[in-house]
Design a protein around this motif. Structure first.
Motif, PDB file in Angstrom:
ATOM      1  N   TRP A 141       0.834  -1.195   0.000  1.00  0.00           N
ATOM      2  CA  TRP A 141       0.000   0.000   0.000  1.00  0.00           C
ATOM      3  C   TRP A 141       0.877   1.257   0.000  1.00  0.00           C
ATOM      4  N   SER A 142       0.492   2.268  -0.786  1.00  0.00           N
ATOM      5  CA  SER A 142       1.283   3.498  -0.844  1.00  0.00           C
ATOM      6  C   SER A 142       1.324   4.204   0.507  1.00  0.00           C
ATOM      7  N   GLY A 143       0.223   4.099   1.264  1.00  0.00           N
ATOM      8  CA  GLY A 143       0.210   4.707   2.591  1.00  0.00           C
ATOM      9  C   GLY A 143       1.198   4.047   3.525  1.00  0.00           C
ATOM     10  N   VAL A 144       1.397   2.745   3.393  1.00  0.00           N
ATOM     11  CA  VAL A 144       2.401   2.041   4.195  1.00  0.00           C
ATOM     12  C   VAL A 144       3.794   2.439   3.743  1.00  0.00           C
ATOM     13  N   GLN A 145       3.988   2.570   2.442  1.00  0.00           N
ATOM     14  CA  GLN A 145       5.285   3.040   1.928  1.00  0.00           C
ATOM     15  C   GLN A 145       5.627   4.404   2.539  1.00  0.00           C
ATOM     16  N   ARG A 146       4.632   5.273   2.567  1.00  0.00           N
ATOM     17  CA  ARG A 146       4.861   6.605   3.128  1.00  0.00           C
ATOM     18  C   ARG A 146       5.177   6.538   4.617  1.00  0.00           C
ATOM     19  N   THR A 193      -0.558  -2.094   9.586  1.00  0.00           N
ATOM     20  CA  THR A 193       0.888  -1.952   9.362  1.00  0.00           C
ATOM     21  C   THR A 193       1.362  -0.557   9.743  1.00  0.00           C
ATOM     22  N   ILE A 194       0.594   0.446   9.378  1.00  0.00           N
ATOM     23  CA  ILE A 194       0.960   1.834   9.709  1.00  0.00           C
ATOM     24  C   ILE A 194       1.024   2.019  11.224  1.00  0.00           C
ATOM     25  N   TYR A 195       0.034   1.492  11.934  1.00  0.00           N
ATOM     26  CA  TYR A 195       0.033   1.620  13.390  1.00  0.00           C
ATOM     27  C   TYR A 195       1.224   0.908  14.013  1.00  0.00           C
ATOM     28  N   ALA A 196       1.604  -0.235  13.480  1.00  0.00           N
ATOM     29  CA  ALA A 196       2.765  -0.953  14.003  1.00  0.00           C
ATOM     30  C   ALA A 196       4.019  -0.087  13.908  1.00  0.00           C
ATOM     31  N   LEU A 197       4.192   0.590  12.783  1.00  0.00           N
ATOM     32  CA  LEU A 197       5.360   1.449  12.590  1.00  0.00           C
ATOM     33  C   LEU A 197       5.341   2.631  13.562  1.00  0.00           C
ATOM     34  N   LYS A 252      -0.517  17.260   7.421  1.00  0.00           N
ATOM     35  CA  LYS A 252      -0.029  17.327   8.804  1.00  0.00           C
ATOM     36  C   LYS A 252      -1.040  16.704   9.764  1.00  0.00           C
ATOM     37  N   VAL A 253      -2.308  16.942   9.485  1.00  0.00           N
ATOM     38  CA  VAL A 253      -3.372  16.395  10.322  1.00  0.00           C
ATOM     39  C   VAL A 253      -3.454  14.887  10.165  1.00  0.00           C
ATOM     40  N   PHE A 254      -3.415  14.391   8.918  1.00  0.00           N
ATOM     41  CA  PHE A 254      -3.529  12.958   8.669  1.00  0.00           C
ATOM     42  C   PHE A 254      -2.451  12.184   9.430  1.00  0.00           C
ATOM     43  N   GLU A 255      -1.216  12.674   9.369  1.00  0.00           N
ATOM     44  CA  GLU A 255      -0.121  11.984  10.055  1.00  0.00           C
ATOM     45  C   GLU A 255      -0.355  11.953  11.560  1.00  0.00           C
ATOM     46  N   LEU A 256      -0.806  13.073  12.118  1.00  0.00           N
ATOM     47  CA  LEU A 256      -1.060  13.112  13.557  1.00  0.00           C
ATOM     48  C   LEU A 256      -2.122  12.097  13.944  1.00  0.00           C
ATOM     49  N   ILE A 257      -3.210  12.049  13.205  1.00  0.00           N
ATOM     50  CA  ILE A 257      -4.279  11.099  13.522  1.00  0.00           C
ATOM     51  C   ILE A 257      -3.739   9.682  13.536  1.00  0.00           C
ATOM     52  N   LEU A 258      -2.960   9.319  12.539  1.00  0.00           N
ATOM     53  CA  LEU A 258      -2.430   7.960  12.462  1.00  0.00           C
ATOM     54  C   LEU A 258      -1.454   7.680  13.598  1.00  0.00           C
ATOM     55  N   ARG A 259      -0.624   8.647  13.927  1.00  0.00           N
ATOM     56  CA  ARG A 259       0.313   8.448  15.050  1.00  0.00           C
ATOM     57  C   ARG A 259      -0.442   8.276  16.368  1.00  0.00           C
ATOM     58  N   LEU A 260      -1.621   8.865  16.463  1.00  0.00           N
ATOM     59  CA  LEU A 260      -2.449   8.713  17.660  1.00  0.00           C
ATOM     60  C   LEU A 260      -3.358   7.494  17.569  1.00  0.00           C
ATOM     61  N   LYS A 261      -3.185   6.659  16.576  1.00  0.00           N
ATOM     62  CA  LYS A 261      -3.974   5.439  16.351  1.00  0.00           C
ATOM     63  C   LYS A 261      -5.427   5.745  16.016  1.00  0.00           C
ATOM     64  N   ASP A 263      -7.118   9.433   1.519  1.00  0.00           N
ATOM     65  CA  ASP A 263      -7.166   8.001   1.255  1.00  0.00           C
ATOM     66  C   ASP A 263      -5.763   7.414   1.140  1.00  0.00           C
ATOM     67  N   TRP A 264      -4.852   8.128   0.536  1.00  0.00           N
ATOM     68  CA  TRP A 264      -3.464   7.662   0.371  1.00  0.00           C
ATOM     69  C   TRP A 264      -2.804   7.469   1.734  1.00  0.00           C
ATOM     70  N   TYR A 265      -3.051   8.405   2.626  1.00  0.00           N
ATOM     71  CA  TYR A 265      -2.504   8.280   3.980  1.00  0.00           C
ATOM     72  C   TYR A 265      -3.171   7.146   4.744  1.00  0.00           C
ATOM     73  N   GLY A 266      -4.439   6.898   4.465  1.00  0.00           N
ATOM     74  CA  GLY A 266      -5.179   5.875   5.196  1.00  0.00           C
ATOM     75  C   GLY A 266      -6.232   6.430   6.119  1.00  0.00           C
TER      76      GLY A 266
END
Length: 960
Positions: A60-65, A156-160, A242-251, A276-279
């Protein structure tokens, strides 16, 4: 902070000596990271080298990112940048790699599983689950690797990001400028970490009421000052990524975008595909059906009125276009309809029309998605305000549509920024209150979608993270360990030792407690009593002590951590304490004016200084880090005139005494504690007539202890530069028997004027409790008891009255726990769990043998339904228990009339439940019985004839 509950049918500088000392302070996670190297662990970084990162090209491109973020995070911590390579199963590696991938998507992970027969049953098919584990011979030519496997893209993103946080990279590294503590060694245990499916399936936040702060900040930081062509909005993809990354880092995984003067799909055509690309799963609010912004998009592209009864085809086509635009991406579609501009629909709209709206919307979804089973498309319906009334009147939607049960705008679940005041300026939500309400959602299995209104996001960092952490894994948290969440947060953010982190936890608890007693936007000069129990003075002292404690930690921090601490801890305390002290000084100024006291002028100066200080604190925030957060504290907050934000901060009214001219009563006035009156001279609070009143008598209400000093002469002086002196007296109780009175004469000598003499009379009542009595003893006209300080506690059906630490206005709360006990059933008065308090009274109201008992109860809506209003039963001794349903009923989609208003239940953060009893002087027992679940009691006040008005209630009585 508004809670909405949903229910569904740079390079680090090396400090190598820290490696062995640094601890992992990730929050709510299974820890598998250490900062040393040994044969028993997998080395991510060791000896100046980093393990390479392998990922398949078809991932997934979002996992690559996210893998690129992961590599950057390793560099932040260690100074070593790992290589990130797209590889195939034929890769050969002399280094031990970290292999990253998603089940069912990554050919690399598929090869590892096939080659090793790795058991992935714990994650396979499990929503957003992941596993991290060292694997021997994962691929031919690769002796060993740390394998990171996600059940799906976000797993996978959350694991990272889970590992990144354990390495020491805060999710708030950009949004709150949290530094990363360097470590030259990073290791992962061979057994690794794992996580199953989250408690809540969709969990995220909502930008709302984002003007002026967030919008002005984004306009400066992410645009050339003009915003989007059609809308003028600054919320473009530079902001949202910036928002998308924060949300994912916060699970988290879900977002409602900013809506006022903004339209996510129109502001920037890259917004939707990048989400969608970010997830990130996108949604829209209660008034924005079918992924279209209302009112912005309808104002731009709509034809005719927003009325489905008269203009259905144009609205239908509008929804079709929004669905087509959203089709390629992961969304939850809001169905239903509200009026334009967040208003109710027209009065002619009825249930049949709304049912047709939803039916038509589901047909649109099937047509656009070419889907025969519409249940495969996530949808939700917001039961908000009047829409809840439609539901209560019998309207239903198919079971696959998630129902949104909105809170009341004040964190009380079940039923919006609105009455009685909006509160968008500073953090004021108690974590214990949030837990109480969200745990009710867990109890009721309302775990499909949670979203929280974070306003401008800053300064709500801590509260936002708790919301998402609890949604990620609710099983880890209880009332007993909420303080550890904050202490772990403080350790992670500021690299503090545990004892200091615990201090920060206490500081943040008190900050939100004091701001939640009454929201800063609702404060006025008389919120806290200026005359009784020294309430206002104690509030000022509390704020000063809190600020001193925070400042001490702030000044002790290394400079690189001070910005983060200022943003999340120091600034909220500085700002809140300044505002709180200003309002009390304003109230005291007005009181002193009414008493003709020259000290009113000093208080007027204080108000002016604190008003200016308020702006200086805002400016200090905006100048932080070269202006990174300029405008983020633009929110007005001083002197509201109605529910909506004031158009400008305005200083509250003050008055001044003329210093050149002596007041009519003379050079001296005596203002006894416990009254707004002053002597000599006239004052409306002296007696009913307001003039020609006698000297201070029982109006003084001074039952505090004093030393009988009838034969001692004391002197002092007052002047324009020292306009008042507090005179305190104490009692030598060994010299007092029964009730005795003392007179103190205040004599004043003024050059060129006749001498003055004003008497004050005081009563000392030496009362003694009977030998052997244990419990609370009346003092100063009543008995005040914190609800947690019980004499006895009796369980029934496994339910016990349980303390909720740090909850409420003064100490804590109690509630029947667990709520799920007795299958959510209620009890008749006198049959359920009970909690008892022994007390001793010497007096009764008007000596008539009766007392009144007031329970100070937390506001809570009738969430069990209209047929089971929230109730409690109380009893004194063996008298018949009295059952009280203390939240009045209301029409569907509305709130009780007592709920809102500047002195309503939520504004005061309390409901007073009053009962009356026979209780002659002596020992008694007060008992509280559970009737319905979810009642939270904070304090009991038994009035024996002398309890005076105050905002927080009398201080707790002495307990023997």
């Amino acid at each position: 902070m508004r809670l909405l509950n949903w229910k569904g049918p740079s390079l680090a500088v090396f400090l190598g000596s820290l490696s062995a000392l640094r601890n992992v302070h990730a929050i709510g996670q299974a820890t598998c990271v250490s900062f040393n190297s040994s044969p028993s662990v997998f080395s991510v970084v060791s000896g100046g080298r980093s393990a390479p990162l392998f990922i398949s090209e078809n991932e997934w491109s979002g996992v690559q990112r996210a893998a690129a973020d992961f590599a950057s995070d390793i560099e932040k911590v260690s100074g070593i940048s790992p290589t990130v390579s797209n590889v195939t199963s034929s890769v050969k590696s002399s280094a031990t790699p970290i292999i990253i991938g998603t089940l069912g998507q990554s050919s690399l992970i598929e090869a590892v599983v096939n080659h090793t027969k790795l058991d992935v049953s714990s994650v396979s098919g499990i929503w957003e689950a992941f596993m991290i584990k060292e694997v021997a011979n994962p691929l031919p030519g690769v002796p060993k690797a740390m394998v990171i496997i996600g059940a799906d893209k976000r797993g996978t993103i959350y694991a990272l990001y889970d590992l990144s946080e354990q390495f020491g990279v805060s999710p708030w590294y950009w949004w709150a400028d949290v530094p990363t503590t360097p470590n030259s060694e990073i290791s992962i245990s061979s057994s690794g970490c794992s996580h199953g499916t989250p408690t809540v399936k969709y969990r995220g936040f909502f930008f709302n009421d984002e003007q002026p702060a967030l919008q002005n900040w984004a306009m400066e930081k992410f645009t050339n000052g003009t915003g989007a062509a059609l809308t003028g909005s600054p919320f473009n993809h530079f902001f949202y990524t910036k928002v998308f990354e924060l949300i994912l880092r916060l699970k988290g995984n879900y977002l409602w975008p900013a809506q006022w003067s903004s339209a996510f799909g129109v502001d920037d055509t890259q917004n939707q595909p990048l989400a969608d690309w970010y997830g990130i799963v996108m949604g829209t609010s209660h008034e924005e059906p079918m992924m279209r912004s209302i009112p912005v998009e309808w104002g731009l592209f709509g034809v005719g009125p927003w009325n489905y009864s008269t203009n259905s085809q144009n609205i239908y086509d509008f929804w079709v276009n929004g669905t087509i635009r959203a089709k390629p991406y992961e969304n939850i579609f809001t169905v239903g309809m509200r009026g334009d501009g967040d208003l109710p629909l027209s009065e002619t709209t009825n249930i049949a029309v709304l049912e047709k709206v939803i039916s038509d919307q589901r047909q649109i979804l099937m047509d656009v998605f070419n889907e025969t089973d519409v249940t495969n498309i996530p949808q939700m319906w917001a039961l908000y305000k009047e829409v809840l009334g439609y539901y209560d009147d019998g309207m239903r939607v198919p079971d696959d549509i998630t129902l949104l049960w909105s809170d009341d705008n004040w964190g009380n679940m079940y039923d919006y920024v609105g009455d009685p005041r909006d509160y968008k300026w500073i953090t004021s939500t108690q974590m214990a209150k949030t837990f109480d309400q969200l745990s009710q959602a867990i109890d009721r299995e309302a775990t499909r979608i949670w979203i929280v209104n974070v306003g401008d996001l800053k300064p709500y960092e801590l509260n936002t993270e708790f919301f998402l952490t609890y949604a990620w894994n609710s099983s880890l948290w209880s009332f007993d360990n909420l303080d550890t969440f904050v202490s772990k947060w403080a350790q992670r953010e500021f690299d503090l030792p545990l004892d200091t982190a615990n201090e920060v936890a206490s500081i943040m608890t008190n900050l939100t407690r004091w701001n939640n007693r009454r929201k800063p936007e609702l404060l006025n000069g008389t919120t806290f009593s200026l005359t009784d129990y020294r309430e206002a003075e104690n509030v000022v002292s509390d704020w000063e002590a809190l600020l001193n404690a925070s400042t001490k930690i702030y000044c002790s921090l290394p400079s690189e951590f001070q910005s983060a601490f200022f943003e999340t801890v120091q600034h909220p305390i500085l700002a809140s304490s300044t505002l709180g002290k200003m309002w009390i000084a304003q109230g005291m100024n007005n009181l002193r004016i009414s008493q003709a006291r020259l000290s009113a002028n000093d208080l007027a100066d204080q108000v002016e200084q604190l008003f200016e200080r308020d702006y200086e604190i805002e400016t200090e925030y905006h100048q932080l880090l070269g202006g990174k957060w300029d405008h983020m504290m633009d929110q007005t907050h001083v002197q509201y005139f109605y529910w909506q934000q004031p158009m400008a901060d305005t200083m509250p009214p003050i008055s001044r005494m003329r210093t050149q001219k002596q007041a009519l009563p003379g050079a001296m006035r005596i203002a006894p504690e416990g009254t707004a009156a002053a002597w000599p001279g006239d004052n409306p609070n002296q007696c009913a007539a307001g003039d020609s009143c006698p000297p201070t008598d029982n109006h003084s209400r001074l039952f505090c202890s004093f030393e009988l000093a009838l034969y001692r002469y004391c002197e002092g002086s007052v002047s324009p530069s020292n306009p008042e002196v507090r005179v305190e007296a104490t009692v030598d109780w060994s010299q007092v028997t029964g009730v005795q009175m003392a007179q103190i004469n205040f004599n004043a000598t003024v050059t060129g004027q006749p001498s003055e003499s004003t008497p004050a009379y005081f009563v000392a009542n030496h009362t003694v409790a009977p030998s052997g009595f244990k419990g609370f003893v009346e003092g100063d006209g009543g008995v005040s008891i914190e609800a947690a300080h019980a004499s006895r506690n009796t369980s029934v059906a496994g339910i016990t009255w349980t303390e909720l630490p740090d909850y409420g206005k003064t100490h804590s709360g109690i509630t029947p726990w667990p709520r799920t006990g007795n299958d959510f059933n209620n009890f008749t008065a006198g049959s359920g769990p009970s909690i008892e308090y022994d007390f001793l009274n010497f007096n009764t109201i008007n000596d008539g043998g009766n007392v009144s008992a007031t329970l100070l109860v937390s506001p809570s809506l009738n969430s069990m339904g209209p047929d089971r209003p929230i109730k409690i039963a109380v009893q004194i001794d063996d008298q018949t228990p009295q059952t009280v349903a203390f939240i009045p009923p209301s029409a569907p989609g509305t709130l009780p009339p007592q709920w809102d208003g500047n002195d309503g239940f939520v504004a005061n953060a309390i409901v007073s439940v009053v009962t009356n009893w026979s209780a002659p002087p002596g020992a008694h027992t007060f008992k509280i019985w559970m009737v319905e679940p979810a009642v939270v009691v904070q304090k009991i006040v038994i009035d024996t004839g002398g309890v005076r008005p105050s905002y927080l209630g009398p201080p707790e009585s002495i307990s023997l």
